[in-house]
Design a protein around this motif. Structure first.
Motif, PDB file in Angstrom:
ATOM      1  N   GLU A   1       6.149   9.841  -7.037  1.00 20.99           N
ATOM      2  CA  GLU A   1       6.109   9.350  -8.420  1.00 20.99           C
ATOM      3  C   GLU A   1       5.231   8.115  -8.551  1.00 20.99           C
ATOM      4  O   GLU A   1       5.179   7.483  -9.606  1.00 20.99           O
ATOM      5  CB  GLU A   1       7.525   9.034  -8.884  1.00 20.99           C
ATOM      6  CG  GLU A   1       8.425  10.276  -8.950  1.00 20.99           C
ATOM      7  CD  GLU A   1       9.880   9.926  -9.235  1.00 20.99           C
ATOM      8  OE1 GLU A   1      10.218   8.716  -9.158  1.00 20.99           O
ATOM      9  OE2 GLU A   1      10.676  10.852  -9.506  1.00 20.99           O
ATOM     10  N   GLY A   2       4.552   7.738  -7.450  1.00 18.79           N
ATOM     11  CA  GLY A   2       3.655   6.587  -7.493  1.00 18.79           C
ATOM     12  C   GLY A   2       4.360   5.271  -7.293  1.00 18.79           C
ATOM     13  O   GLY A   2       3.769   4.205  -7.508  1.00 18.79           O
TER      14      GLY A   2
ATOM     15  N   MET B   1      -3.486   2.233  -1.788  1.00 20.84           N
ATOM     16  CA  MET B   1      -3.485   2.283  -3.251  1.00 20.84           C
ATOM     17  C   MET B   1      -3.685   0.900  -3.855  1.00 20.84           C
ATOM     18  O   MET B   1      -4.337   0.737  -4.909  1.00 20.84           O
ATOM     19  CB  MET B   1      -2.178   2.901  -3.734  1.00 20.84           C
ATOM     20  CG  MET B   1      -1.980   4.352  -3.315  1.00 20.84           C
ATOM     21  SD  MET B   1      -3.360   5.428  -3.765  1.00 20.84           S
ATOM     22  CE  MET B   1      -3.292   5.333  -5.553  1.00 20.84           C
ATOM     23  N   GLY B   2      -3.163  -0.121  -3.170  1.00 20.00           N
ATOM     24  CA  GLY B   2      -3.364  -1.489  -3.655  1.00 20.00           C
ATOM     25  C   GLY B   2      -4.826  -1.879  -3.610  1.00 20.00           C
ATOM     26  O   GLY B   2      -5.367  -2.522  -4.555  1.00 20.00           O
ATOM     27  N   ILE B   3      -5.499  -1.507  -2.507  1.00 21.78           N
ATOM     28  CA  ILE B   3      -6.928  -1.802  -2.382  1.00 21.78           C
ATOM     29  C   ILE B   3      -7.720  -1.080  -3.463  1.00 21.78           C
ATOM     30  O   ILE B   3      -8.587  -1.653  -4.138  1.00 21.78           O
ATOM     31  CB  ILE B   3      -7.429  -1.405  -0.981  1.00 21.78           C
ATOM     32  CG1 ILE B   3      -6.856  -2.347   0.079  1.00 21.78           C
ATOM     33  CG2 ILE B   3      -8.951  -1.398  -0.935  1.00 21.78           C
ATOM     34  CD1 ILE B   3      -7.136  -1.913   1.502  1.00 21.78           C
TER      35      ILE B   3
ATOM     36  N   ARG C   1     -10.773   4.980   5.953  1.00 25.44           N
ATOM     37  CA  ARG C   1     -11.998   5.573   5.420  1.00 25.44           C
ATOM     38  C   ARG C   1     -12.008   5.539   3.891  1.00 25.44           C
ATOM     39  O   ARG C   1     -13.053   5.274   3.262  1.00 25.44           O
ATOM     40  CB  ARG C   1     -12.153   7.007   5.936  1.00 25.44           C
ATOM     41  CG  ARG C   1     -12.685   7.064   7.367  1.00 25.44           C
ATOM     42  CD  ARG C   1     -13.086   8.493   7.754  1.00 25.44           C
ATOM     43  NE  ARG C   1     -11.901   9.329   7.957  1.00 25.44           N
ATOM     44  CZ  ARG C   1     -11.242   9.393   9.106  1.00 25.44           C
ATOM     45  NH1 ARG C   1     -11.632   8.664  10.135  1.00 25.44           N
ATOM     46  NH2 ARG C   1     -10.194  10.180   9.243  1.00 25.44           N
ATOM     47  N   ASN C   2     -10.891   5.822   3.276  1.00 26.11           N
ATOM     48  CA  ASN C   2     -10.830   5.787   1.802  1.00 26.11           C
ATOM     49  C   ASN C   2     -11.060   4.366   1.280  1.00 26.11           C
ATOM     50  O   ASN C   2     -11.806   4.155   0.299  1.00 26.11           O
ATOM     51  CB  ASN C   2      -9.480   6.296   1.323  1.00 26.11           C
ATOM     52  CG  ASN C   2      -9.353   7.799   1.498  1.00 26.11           C
ATOM     53  OD1 ASN C   2     -10.345   8.530   1.485  1.00 26.11           O
ATOM     54  ND2 ASN C   2      -8.117   8.297   1.648  1.00 26.11           N
ATOM     55  N   ALA C   3     -10.422   3.397   1.925  1.00 28.89           N
ATOM     56  CA  ALA C   3     -10.595   2.005   1.473  1.00 28.89           C
ATOM     57  C   ALA C   3     -12.024   1.544   1.712  1.00 28.89           C
ATOM     58  O   ALA C   3     -12.634   0.855   0.859  1.00 28.89           O
ATOM     59  CB  ALA C   3      -9.597   1.105   2.204  1.00 28.89           C
TER      60      ALA C   3
END
Length: 290
Positions: free
Chosen positions: A215-216, A248-250, A277-279
């Motif tokens: 739910e995030g 998610m914070g980044i 890698r995503n960040a």
């Protein structure tokens, strides 16, 4: 010894005195009837003595032989523990009664041991349905009750474990059972129910945390006290949620800077793998825009 020969007439010799002819017999002839009587009496006494001795020997044999048979069976049972032996007494006296009583004891022991062996053999094969049902008394009846109670407890314990394992296989970690046992049986059953309780608590906490993530909401962690592999699973899930939250914070921080027109925004990334890698991709995109 003399006797008057009645065939000879006395002769008067005067003065009223008569002479008579007497006959003499031998002493053996005189005592012959007495000797004959003595012989008969002696023969009767000897015959009676022989008869008494024969009857005595017969009676003694009738008593001694059954006693010897009883003692022989007792020794055999003592040495070999073979309860199939029998005295098979046939006499109607006290010795026969003792033999039959001992045979009855051997029969009870044989039946009790056979029934106990049969029940325990079934238990060793995982079959807890058989009980000792033969009619017994005294200590043998108490032995029967003890064996049956033990098999009852084993059956109940295994039933509880099977019930919990079936629930576990079906994914039902909330399954609980009532335990009416004692000693090691109770400890085993309690350990199984406690393990199910721990699994239920762990699965519940993990499920709640993952639902929040879906739910995030990355604020929830698994906090229930766990041990062993469950504790490792708890730490792994919490660490995963930490990484997702940090990633998610980044991304959120970079998106907010991008929305504010701040293309020079850079963030420090302390992640690994796909999270890193995503960040890194997001920060590199910001650097390109800048």
């Amino acid at each position: 010894y003399f006797r008057l020969n009645e065939n000879v007439q006395g002769q008067d010799i005067g003065g009223g005195v008569k002479w008579a002819v007497l006959s003499e017999i031998d002493e053996a002839e005189a005592f012959a009837p007495i000797y004959q009587l003595q012989a008969w009496v002696l023969g009767i006494l000897i015959a009676a003595t022989v008869a008494i001795v024969a009857v005595g020997l017969l009676v003694a044999s009738g008593i001694v032989k059954p006693i010897q048979k009883l003692m022989s069976v007792m020794r055999d049972v003592q040495q070999n523990a073979d309860f199939s032996k029998r005295v098979d007494a046939t006499s109607a006296d006290e010795v026969g009664d003792a033999g039959r009583a001992f045979d009855g004891l051997l029969l009870s022991l044989q039946q009790a041991i056979a029934a106990a062996n049969s029940s325990l053999a079934k238990v060793s094969e995982g079959d807890f349905s058989e009980r000792v049902t033969v009619e017994l008394s005294g200590d043998l009846d108490r032995l029967k009750g003890g064996i049956n109670q033990t098999v009852d407890n084993i059956e109940q314990t295994m039933g509880i474990l099977n019930e919990l394992m079936e629930a576990l296989a079906a994914g039902n970690f909330s399954k609980q059972v009532e335990v009416n046992l004692k000693g090691e049986f109770k400890r085993n059953a309690d350990a199984a129910t406690q393990a199910m309780g721990a699994l239920n608590a762990a699965m519940g906490a993990i499920n709640n945390s993952l639902v929040k993530v879906s739910e995030g909401d990355f604020s929830d962690r698994v906090t229930v006290e766990l041990n062993g592999d469950l504790d490792k699973l708890k730490r792994g899930i919490n660490h995963t949620v930490d990484n997702i939250e940090q990633t998610m914070g980044i991304l959120n921080e970079l998106m907010e800077a991008l929305a504010a027109g701040n293309f020079s925004k850079q963030v420090e990334v302390n992640l690994k793998g796909e999270f890193k890698r995503n960040a890194d991709a997001a920060t590199e995109a910001m650097g390109s825009l800048n």
